[in-house]
Design a protein around this motif. Sequence first.
Motif, PDB file in Angstrom:
ATOM      1  N   ALA A  15      50.082  36.960  42.803  1.00 29.15           N
ATOM      2  CA  ALA A  15      50.011  36.899  44.242  1.00 29.15           C
ATOM      3  C   ALA A  15      49.229  38.065  44.809  1.00 29.15           C
ATOM      4  O   ALA A  15      49.267  39.151  44.282  1.00 29.15           O
ATOM      5  N   LEU A  16      48.523  37.785  45.916  1.00 32.73           N
ATOM      6  CA  LEU A  16      47.881  38.852  46.666  1.00 32.73           C
ATOM      7  C   LEU A  16      47.502  38.318  48.020  1.00 32.73           C
ATOM      8  O   LEU A  16      46.974  37.242  48.124  1.00 32.73           O
ATOM      9  N   CYS A  75      44.232  30.906  48.122  1.00 27.55           N
ATOM     10  CA  CYS A  75      44.306  31.107  46.680  1.00 27.55           C
ATOM     11  C   CYS A  75      45.268  32.220  46.294  1.00 27.55           C
ATOM     12  O   CYS A  75      45.396  32.534  45.123  1.00 27.55           O
ATOM     13  N   ILE A  76      45.940  32.840  47.258  1.00 23.16           N
ATOM     14  CA  ILE A  76      46.797  33.983  46.965  1.00 23.16           C
ATOM     15  C   ILE A  76      48.162  33.735  47.583  1.00 23.16           C
ATOM     16  O   ILE A  76      48.281  33.193  48.664  1.00 23.16           O
ATOM     17  N   LEU A  99      42.837  38.557  42.358  1.00 21.75           N
ATOM     18  CA  LEU A  99      41.405  38.295  42.426  1.00 21.75           C
ATOM     19  C   LEU A  99      41.015  37.180  41.459  1.00 21.75           C
ATOM     20  O   LEU A  99      40.225  36.286  41.787  1.00 21.75           O
ATOM     21  N   ASN A 100      41.569  37.214  40.260  1.00 24.08           N
ATOM     22  CA  ASN A 100      41.286  36.150  39.293  1.00 24.08           C
ATOM     23  C   ASN A 100      41.798  34.796  39.790  1.00 24.08           C
ATOM     24  O   ASN A 100      41.171  33.756  39.589  1.00 24.08           O
ATOM     25  N   ALA A 101      42.935  34.798  40.464  1.00 28.81           N
ATOM     26  CA  ALA A 101      43.471  33.551  41.015  1.00 28.81           C
ATOM     27  C   ALA A 101      42.502  32.944  42.018  1.00 28.81           C
ATOM     28  O   ALA A 101      42.258  31.740  42.022  1.00 28.81           O
ATOM     29  N   GLN A 105      40.490  29.337  41.753  1.00 27.22           N
ATOM     30  CA  GLN A 105      40.613  28.332  42.815  1.00 27.22           C
ATOM     31  C   GLN A 105      39.235  27.889  43.307  1.00 27.22           C
ATOM     32  O   GLN A 105      38.967  26.692  43.468  1.00 27.22           O
ATOM     33  N   ILE A 106      38.348  28.832  43.535  1.00 28.95           N
ATOM     34  CA  ILE A 106      37.011  28.488  44.021  1.00 28.95           C
ATOM     35  C   ILE A 106      36.255  27.689  42.971  1.00 28.95           C
ATOM     36  O   ILE A 106      35.530  26.737  43.282  1.00 28.95           O
TER      37      ILE A 106
END
Length: 532
Positions: A15-16, A75-76, A99-101, A105-106
């Motif tokens: 999460a972020l 995405c977070i 950031l990887n998440a 997603q993109i």
Amino acid sequence: MSKTVRTFLSGASFALGATVAFSGTAQANTELLDQINSYSQDDIAQVNSVFQLSDVSPSDWAFDALRNLVENYNCIVGYPDGTFRGSRPLSRYEFAAGLNACLQQIERMIQSGGSEVTPEDLAALRRLVNEFEAELATLGARVDDLEGRVEFLEDHQFSTTTKLGGEVIFNLGAAFGEDNIDDQVTFSDRVRLNLDTSFTGKDRLRTRLEAGNITAFDDATGVDTARLGFDTDNDNDVEIGKLYYRFPLSDNIRAYVGAVGMGLDDIADSTSPYFESSGSGALSRFGRFNPIYRGPDGAGAGFNLGLGEKFTFTAAYLADDGDVNNPEEKNGLFNGNYTAAAQLDFEPSDNIMLSAVYARRYQKSGDVNLTGSTGSDVAKDPWDDGGFGEYAASSDNFGLQASWLIGEKFNLGGWVGYTNADIEDPTVTGNAEVWNWAVNAALLDVGGEGNVLGLIFGQPPKLTNADIDFGGGQGSSFDDEGETTYLAELQYRYKLNKNITITPGAYVIFNPNQNDDNDTVVVGSVRTTFSF
């Protein structure tokens, strides 16, 4: 495109919500990684804004970049209490996981045809990847070579502004009756590709390419009411089916301008949520929505005006797109076939929708069609069918529609429509009245989530009275012409998966063409719809 995203990394969700006050260095931190890996999906919930995360600081350069990513692509995720387990700032490793998440997603969005990923967001993503390269590498091989993946995303987008969507229909169908019915079983198709382009993120330019060979059953049966709701026959030649632009004028006004194929139901809500779609709604043409919405259309303009939270006003002017580019007499944008319409929608609650529509129409001699090709021949053009000749006509059309979702599994809807038409000729006067009505019911999630059992019953457009006066005492009149035609449709929409729906069903037409001497007509169909 879906706004609900769950991304898994090393067996956990991360999460972020925005930029953070960064602490630590790029060195491996076993204890912290164990903490990251201990996050469980049960502990996190979707948020839509970085401001919901109480322990986020906007003081770092990456704040705006991450805010755009989370709010544009969802995405977070963060913990339900709006924090990341305490008041401490997030570490660079936790940041890298989020950031990887977003990157994953993109990447999924682009692979599925998404078009809303902007070059600016890709540039921000590249900068963030460069900044946290060491932390991303520490998280493991699953995030190796992210720079190359960003380049791949940039190189393989369909378009930075355009989303490609499509629908393919395979139909197995036949019409049956005792006499004078061509009852051969047919197999046919329709293909639509929608190119939806956005220039501001709030507008849409729709360009539809269409081809098909689904014939109308009116020729086989001699009855317009027998037509399928998705018939399209251009010998599978690719044509532009729709071309229109939708854009906001203000927070409560949305405007439309179209050149090809824009109908009144594209601008106004037809208040038939479970049956209006040609690809996934009613099998019959009449069963989709009130025929009052059908008329001269294709090119023109309109708008929706929000009046508070419960009311919406819609107005539109549409001309026949076969006339608008012709400068000759009785053609053009304002001198050919046209529809001028207004509608008021009322939503007293999330489950109830009511609407009233009025349309003023003009149709040239030879083009008069008071029923939208859904009713009897005599109602379609009362004077021509009576053998009096072809005349231009103007008409006032009124419709009332309603839809009510009762509970979570049952929707009840319906409509009534009335048309009052007059001959437009300097030497002849004439008037006609046409009525139609229908009720429909949709039972949701029958046999599985997304499935729909649908039932429609109604009276297709019926001529109730008409007259014609040639002057000098010459003319004719008739009241309640013929018997009443009824249509009953039963269908079952089975959702095989999110992209494939199979709809077997049939509809029965009693007393076709307002004549009880005509045999009952039955149309059976198995429609398979592929959407992407």
